[in-house]
Design a protein around this motif. Structure first.
Motif, PDB file in Angstrom:
ATOM      1  N   ARG A 170     -17.560 -42.787  61.054  1.00  0.00           N
ATOM      2  CA  ARG A 170     -18.496 -41.705  61.389  1.00  0.00           C
ATOM      3  C   ARG A 170     -18.072 -40.522  60.531  1.00  0.00           C
ATOM      4  O   ARG A 170     -17.122 -39.818  60.867  1.00  0.00           O
ATOM      5  CB  ARG A 170     -18.417 -41.397  62.884  1.00  0.00           C
ATOM      6  CG  ARG A 170     -18.624 -42.658  63.735  1.00  0.00           C
ATOM      7  CD  ARG A 170     -18.494 -42.417  65.220  1.00  0.00           C
ATOM      8  NE  ARG A 170     -17.200 -41.890  65.606  1.00  0.00           N
ATOM      9  CZ  ARG A 170     -16.090 -42.602  65.744  1.00  0.00           C
ATOM     10  NH1 ARG A 170     -16.108 -43.912  65.538  1.00  0.00           N
ATOM     11  NH2 ARG A 170     -14.969 -42.030  66.103  1.00  0.00           N
ATOM     12  N   GLY A 171     -18.778 -40.344  59.419  1.00  0.00           N
ATOM     13  CA  GLY A 171     -18.149 -39.564  58.370  1.00  0.00           C
ATOM     14  C   GLY A 171     -18.874 -38.363  57.829  1.00  0.00           C
ATOM     15  O   GLY A 171     -20.048 -38.104  58.093  1.00  0.00           O
ATOM     16  N   VAL A 172     -18.094 -37.657  57.016  1.00  0.00           N
ATOM     17  CA  VAL A 172     -18.537 -36.497  56.256  1.00  0.00           C
ATOM     18  C   VAL A 172     -17.958 -36.645  54.856  1.00  0.00           C
ATOM     19  O   VAL A 172     -16.828 -37.114  54.690  1.00  0.00           O
ATOM     20  CB  VAL A 172     -18.042 -35.179  56.887  1.00  0.00           C
ATOM     21  CG1 VAL A 172     -18.450 -33.975  56.037  1.00  0.00           C
ATOM     22  CG2 VAL A 172     -18.564 -35.025  58.318  1.00  0.00           C
ATOM     23  N   GLY A 173     -18.749 -36.250  53.858  1.00  0.00           N
ATOM     24  CA  GLY A 173     -18.259 -36.251  52.485  1.00  0.00           C
ATOM     25  C   GLY A 173     -18.368 -34.863  51.888  1.00  0.00           C
ATOM     26  O   GLY A 173     -19.343 -34.159  52.119  1.00  0.00           O
ATOM     27  N   VAL A 174     -17.355 -34.478  51.125  1.00  0.00           N
ATOM     28  CA  VAL A 174     -17.345 -33.176  50.457  1.00  0.00           C
ATOM     29  C   VAL A 174     -16.910 -33.388  49.013  1.00  0.00           C
ATOM     30  O   VAL A 174     -15.794 -33.838  48.755  1.00  0.00           O
ATOM     31  CB  VAL A 174     -16.388 -32.184  51.153  1.00  0.00           C
ATOM     32  CG1 VAL A 174     -16.375 -30.861  50.390  1.00  0.00           C
ATOM     33  CG2 VAL A 174     -16.795 -31.960  52.601  1.00  0.00           C
ATOM     34  N   CYS A 175     -17.804 -33.044  48.089  1.00  0.00           N
ATOM     35  CA  CYS A 175     -17.436 -33.108  46.680  1.00  0.00           C
ATOM     36  C   CYS A 175     -16.847 -31.760  46.281  1.00  0.00           C
ATOM     37  O   CYS A 175     -17.579 -30.800  46.016  1.00  0.00           O
ATOM     38  CB  CYS A 175     -18.649 -33.439  45.822  1.00  0.00           C
ATOM     39  SG  CYS A 175     -18.211 -33.750  44.106  1.00  0.00           S
ATOM     40  N   ALA A 176     -15.527 -31.693  46.279  1.00  0.00           N
ATOM     41  CA  ALA A 176     -14.830 -30.527  45.738  1.00  0.00           C
ATOM     42  C   ALA A 176     -14.548 -30.824  44.271  1.00  0.00           C
ATOM     43  O   ALA A 176     -13.479 -30.550  43.752  1.00  0.00           O
ATOM     44  CB  ALA A 176     -13.539 -30.275  46.518  1.00  0.00           C
ATOM     45  N   CYS A 177     -15.528 -31.445  43.632  1.00  0.00           N
ATOM     46  CA  CYS A 177     -15.435 -31.820  42.233  1.00  0.00           C
ATOM     47  C   CYS A 177     -15.859 -30.623  41.392  1.00  0.00           C
ATOM     48  O   CYS A 177     -16.796 -29.922  41.748  1.00  0.00           O
ATOM     49  CB  CYS A 177     -16.341 -33.020  41.954  1.00  0.00           C
ATOM     50  SG  CYS A 177     -17.944 -32.961  42.787  1.00  0.00           S
ATOM     51  N   TYR A 178     -15.166 -30.385  40.344  1.00  0.00           N
ATOM     52  CA  TYR A 178     -15.377 -29.220  39.475  1.00  0.00           C
ATOM     53  C   TYR A 178     -14.951 -27.929  40.174  1.00  0.00           C
ATOM     54  O   TYR A 178     -14.118 -27.181  39.678  1.00  0.00           O
ATOM     55  CB  TYR A 178     -16.833 -29.099  39.001  1.00  0.00           C
ATOM     56  CG  TYR A 178     -17.345 -30.304  38.274  1.00  0.00           C
ATOM     57  CD1 TYR A 178     -17.052 -30.490  36.926  1.00  0.00           C
ATOM     58  CD2 TYR A 178     -18.105 -31.268  38.920  1.00  0.00           C
ATOM     59  CE1 TYR A 178     -17.518 -31.610  36.245  1.00  0.00           C
ATOM     60  CE2 TYR A 178     -18.568 -32.390  38.258  1.00  0.00           C
ATOM     61  CZ  TYR A 178     -18.269 -32.563  36.922  1.00  0.00           C
ATOM     62  OH  TYR A 178     -18.709 -33.668  36.252  1.00  0.00           O
ATOM     63  N   ILE A 179     -15.544 -27.648  41.336  1.00  0.00           N
ATOM     64  CA  ILE A 179     -15.218 -26.414  42.048  1.00  0.00           C
ATOM     65  C   ILE A 179     -14.071 -26.664  43.025  1.00  0.00           C
ATOM     66  O   ILE A 179     -13.756 -27.802  43.364  1.00  0.00           O
ATOM     67  CB  ILE A 179     -16.437 -25.860  42.815  1.00  0.00           C
ATOM     68  CG1 ILE A 179     -16.863 -26.837  43.923  1.00  0.00           C
ATOM     69  CG2 ILE A 179     -17.596 -25.595  41.866  1.00  0.00           C
ATOM     70  CD1 ILE A 179     -17.888 -26.264  44.864  1.00  0.00           C
ATOM     71  N   HIS A 180     -13.463 -25.552  43.470  1.00  0.00           N
ATOM     72  CA  HIS A 180     -12.390 -25.616  44.461  1.00  0.00           C
ATOM     73  C   HIS A 180     -12.945 -25.052  45.768  1.00  0.00           C
ATOM     74  O   HIS A 180     -13.488 -23.953  45.784  1.00  0.00           O
ATOM     75  CB  HIS A 180     -11.202 -24.774  43.990  1.00  0.00           C
ATOM     76  CG  HIS A 180     -10.033 -24.768  44.928  1.00  0.00           C
ATOM     77  ND1 HIS A 180      -8.910 -25.537  44.730  1.00  0.00           N
ATOM     78  CD2 HIS A 180      -9.813 -24.073  46.066  1.00  0.00           C
ATOM     79  CE1 HIS A 180      -8.042 -25.324  45.701  1.00  0.00           C
ATOM     80  NE2 HIS A 180      -8.570 -24.432  46.523  1.00  0.00           N
ATOM     81  N   ILE A 181     -12.824 -25.816  46.840  1.00  0.00           N
ATOM     82  CA  ILE A 181     -13.244 -25.353  48.165  1.00  0.00           C
ATOM     83  C   ILE A 181     -11.994 -24.959  48.936  1.00  0.00           C
ATOM     84  O   ILE A 181     -10.991 -25.667  48.912  1.00  0.00           O
ATOM     85  CB  ILE A 181     -14.036 -26.442  48.896  1.00  0.00           C
ATOM     86  CG1 ILE A 181     -15.336 -26.725  48.131  1.00  0.00           C
ATOM     87  CG2 ILE A 181     -14.351 -26.037  50.328  1.00  0.00           C
ATOM     88  CD1 ILE A 181     -16.116 -27.906  48.637  1.00  0.00           C
ATOM     89  N   SER A 182     -12.057 -23.842  49.623  1.00  0.00           N
ATOM     90  CA  SER A 182     -10.842 -23.252  50.191  1.00  0.00           C
ATOM     91  C   SER A 182     -10.243 -24.118  51.290  1.00  0.00           C
ATOM     92  O   SER A 182     -10.939 -24.849  51.997  1.00  0.00           O
ATOM     93  CB  SER A 182     -11.141 -21.853  50.733  1.00  0.00           C
ATOM     94  OG  SER A 182     -11.902 -21.918  51.924  1.00  0.00           O
TER      95      SER A 182
END
Length: 670
Positions: free
Chosen positions: A189-201
């Protein structure tokens, strides 16, 4: 592991039988309930995801200062069995402390945690029962009578039961008496976050994981670059330091979330290939493709597996995701004849260029499995044009239709398949999920892009929403967080698989807003200063933040300028706009970050100069996060996530915190 292979959904009929079981009459509360409390006790508790079933008891239970949290006690076991037996107990005891913190934030009651012993009336009892097979890997039993008793066959199930209690309390201290046995239908039961290229805090990720745990979501895919020591040419922003990855892994463990890290390959690998032209795929005209790895070169395979080996020293995970999507996006294999030649040399005259692609994926799979992990890929590279088979033990995340390889074909080939449909995407600065339409249409993880499955599908592992940063400069991460509020709650409900808690989306949204965020959410301080005019000075110097002139584009600097002040005003998403003030008059120029190389619209070049630009409410690079420490503040750009620091010339530039921490400034109100 939480979302391990081979787990199966428990039969619906078993759940129904358990839910219909009526416990013995429960004793009445010592506190006479109000009419509102009595009505609440008679109804099924309002939680997201909804309970699988609920049998109401009589009356309510009032938590008080004398209540305790009773965690499982360690038992004496033979030495050879101790590691296997004590690990769940140890985690459950840590979870009891987390539960105590969350209860304090939710209700104001700071309850002590005790280990074992005889429960007292009003206690919250956490119990591990490995023999309760009907609960599966993540189910739990909740019984509210004279005590609150949460039972799980595993520490995962036990922890999820505590999340239900937090939601049932709704910030109060009264619980309805009754019983439920609540088991999820899908293991992922998921979530995906592309912190690709950018930086997420990092604070953003922690808030996300806390929300996920509150909603019983258990898997987080993250595409993020680990700052490499072995391949220093790949280290350019927005990377994460190894310490930051360790912190993310620790957060995930605390909140019972399985991490799925990714380094995309052989396509979309430009965050690593920018300074490695020798590994870039070259077309028949001699043009290089910075986003494509040349899969025909042995050193390219060694480069990729070297990156993942280094990354896996800090990611705590049973999985590795290699992406494998859109390798030929905007082109085709015909432009790269060396790929077809490689395939034919290795697999014979009938081999196709896609055989070279499948070969690369299978080799990475063998490498990952040798380290005891499971490989995952996206589905779109699987067009059916290959003559060699993809390894069956690779998990496939399906996001877009492929006519020759629909989900049913992937299942028939033996793959575990997760629904990561395009309809579940949130594009930063772009299109958003149509959450209302999905909810009202009774969407389930069996509804893939291009094909809807029917009947039991034990190889369909679940579903996830995915956040992509395609237009990174168009939204701040706080705005993305707000956009994700209802999608998170929708995917929680859809993947748990219990009956919908409201017939319509409007009712579901009303429930979500009543339940609100996870306990402690409002304790996050995002606006430490009141709106006003400030001098931003170096603590041990007469120098202030100022600009080299008054024109648009003038660089910001730290210099002796007794008249330099700035008007700070909060933005709706929790940042500040910083407007230059000259001669007591607020100008039309704002502190901005526009210089240097950009990715997805975001200015990410370390060392780039900060300037003043014409103010605009819609320009997100003019938004700054202020963090306080003592009587000083530091400034971080809301889009680049790089901090304001001074270079050797005194100019204000943006820098990664591990290279040069943000410059501390003392705000003095004017």
């Amino acid at each position: 592991m939480r979302a391990g292979r081979g787990r199966r959904r428990w039969a619906v009929c078993l759940l129904a039988a358990l839910a219909l079981f009526v416990p013995p009459a429960l004793p009445a509360s010592a506190h006479a309930p109000t009419s509102a409390a009595a009505a609440r006790a008679a109804a099924t508790p309002e939680v997201i995801p909804a309970l699988t079933g609920w049998t109401a008891g009589s009356g309510t239970l009032q938590l008080q200062q004398g209540s305790r949290i009773v965690s499982p006690a360690a038992k004496r076991v033979p030495a050879e069995r101790a590691p296997a037996k004590r690990a769940p107990i140890k985690r459950a005891q840590a979870d009891a402390a987390t539960f105590a913190d969350d209860l304090a934030a939710a209700t104001g009651l700071r309850l002590p945690v005790v280990s074992g012993g005889e429960p007292r009336a009003g206690d919250l009892v956490l119990r591990l029962d490995p023999g309760a097979r009907e609960l599966g890997a993540e189910g739990y039993e909740l019984l509210v009578s004279d005590t609150v008793r949460i039972t799980g066959a595993t520490d995962d199930g036990l922890f999820l039961g505590t999340r239900t209690v937090l939601q049932m309390l709704h910030g109060q201290t009264v619980l309805p008496r009754g019983r439920t046995v609540d088991v999820p239908q899908y293991p992922e039961r998921g979530v995906g976050v592309c912190a690709c290229y950018i930086h997420i805090s990092m604070p953003w990720f922690e808030r996300l994981m806390r929300e996920m745990s509150y909603l019983k979501l258990n898997q987080l895919w993250i595409e993020a670059k680990v700052a490499s020591d072995d391949y220093p040419k790949t280290k350019f922003w927005g990377y994460y330091t190894k310490d930051e990855i360790r912190q993310l892994s620790a957060m995930a463990k605390k909140y019972h979330i399985t991490l799925v890290p990714e380094i995309n390959s052989p396509g979309h690998i430009d965050p690593y290939l920018q300074n490695h032209p020798e590994l870039q795929l070259t077309d028949s005209s001699g043009a290089k493709s910075p986003s494509r790895l040349d899969i025909t070169r042995p050193e390219a395979y060694s480069f990729y597996t070297g990156l993942l080996d280094e990354a896996l020293t800090v990611w705590d995970t049973p999985y590795w995701h290699m992406g494998a999507d859109e390798y030929m996006l905007g082109s085709d294999y015909a432009a790269y004849p060396q790929i077809a030649a490689y395939a034919k040399a290795k697999y014979g005259a009938s081999a196709t260029p896609q055989d070279a692609f499948i070969d690369f994926v299978n080799r990475v799979n063998a490498h990952v499995r040798a380290d005891g992990r499971t490989l995952r890929i996206w589905n779109d590279g699987l067009t059916g044009e290959n003559t060699i088979a993809l390894d069956k033990n690779i998990d496939v995340e399906h996001w877009t239709p492929e006519a020759q390889q629909p989900p049913s074909a992937l299942l028939a080939q033996g793959h575990q398949v997760m629904n990561s449909a395009y309809s579940l995407y949130l594009i930063r600065g772009g299109s958003k999920m149509k959450t209302q339409a999905l909810y009202d249409s009774d969407w389930t993880p069996l509804r893939f892009e291009g094909e809807t499955l029917t009947g039991p599908q034990p190889q369909v592992t679940g579903a996830k929403i995915t956040m992509w940063p395609d237009f990174a400069s168009e939204q701040t991460e706080n705005e993305v967080e707000a956009d994700a509020f209802m999608p998170l709650r929708f995917i929680s409900q859809a993947t748990w698989g219990s009956p919908k808690p409201a017939a319509t989306y409007t009712g579901f949204a009303d429930l979500a807003n009543r339940l609100g965020h996870t306990p402690g959410w409002n304790n996050v301080t995002r606006l430490p200063l009141k709106d006003g005019t400030y001098a931003l000075t170096l603590p041990d110097s007469a120098k202030r933040l100022t600009t080299a002139g008054t024109t648009q584009g003038a660089p910001a600097k730290l210099a002796a300028d007794p008249d330099a002040t700035w008007a700070l005003s909060a933005t709706p998403d929790g940042y500040y706009r910083i407007r230059a003030v000259r001669g007591g008059t607020t100008t039309g120029n704002c502190l901005d970050m526009v210089s240097g190389r950009r990715y997805l619209g975001a200015p990410l070049e370390a060392g780039a100069t900060i300037t003043q630009q014409s103010c605009s409410d819609n320009t997100r690079t003019q938004r700054w996060q202020l963090t306080t420490k003592g009587d000083t503040v530091t400034l971080v750009n809301a889009i680049s996530q790089l901090g304001l620091a001074q270079n050797t010339d005194g100019l204000a530039v943006q820098m990664p915190p591990d290279t040069q921490p943000p410059t501390a400034l003392r705000p003095v109100a004017r």
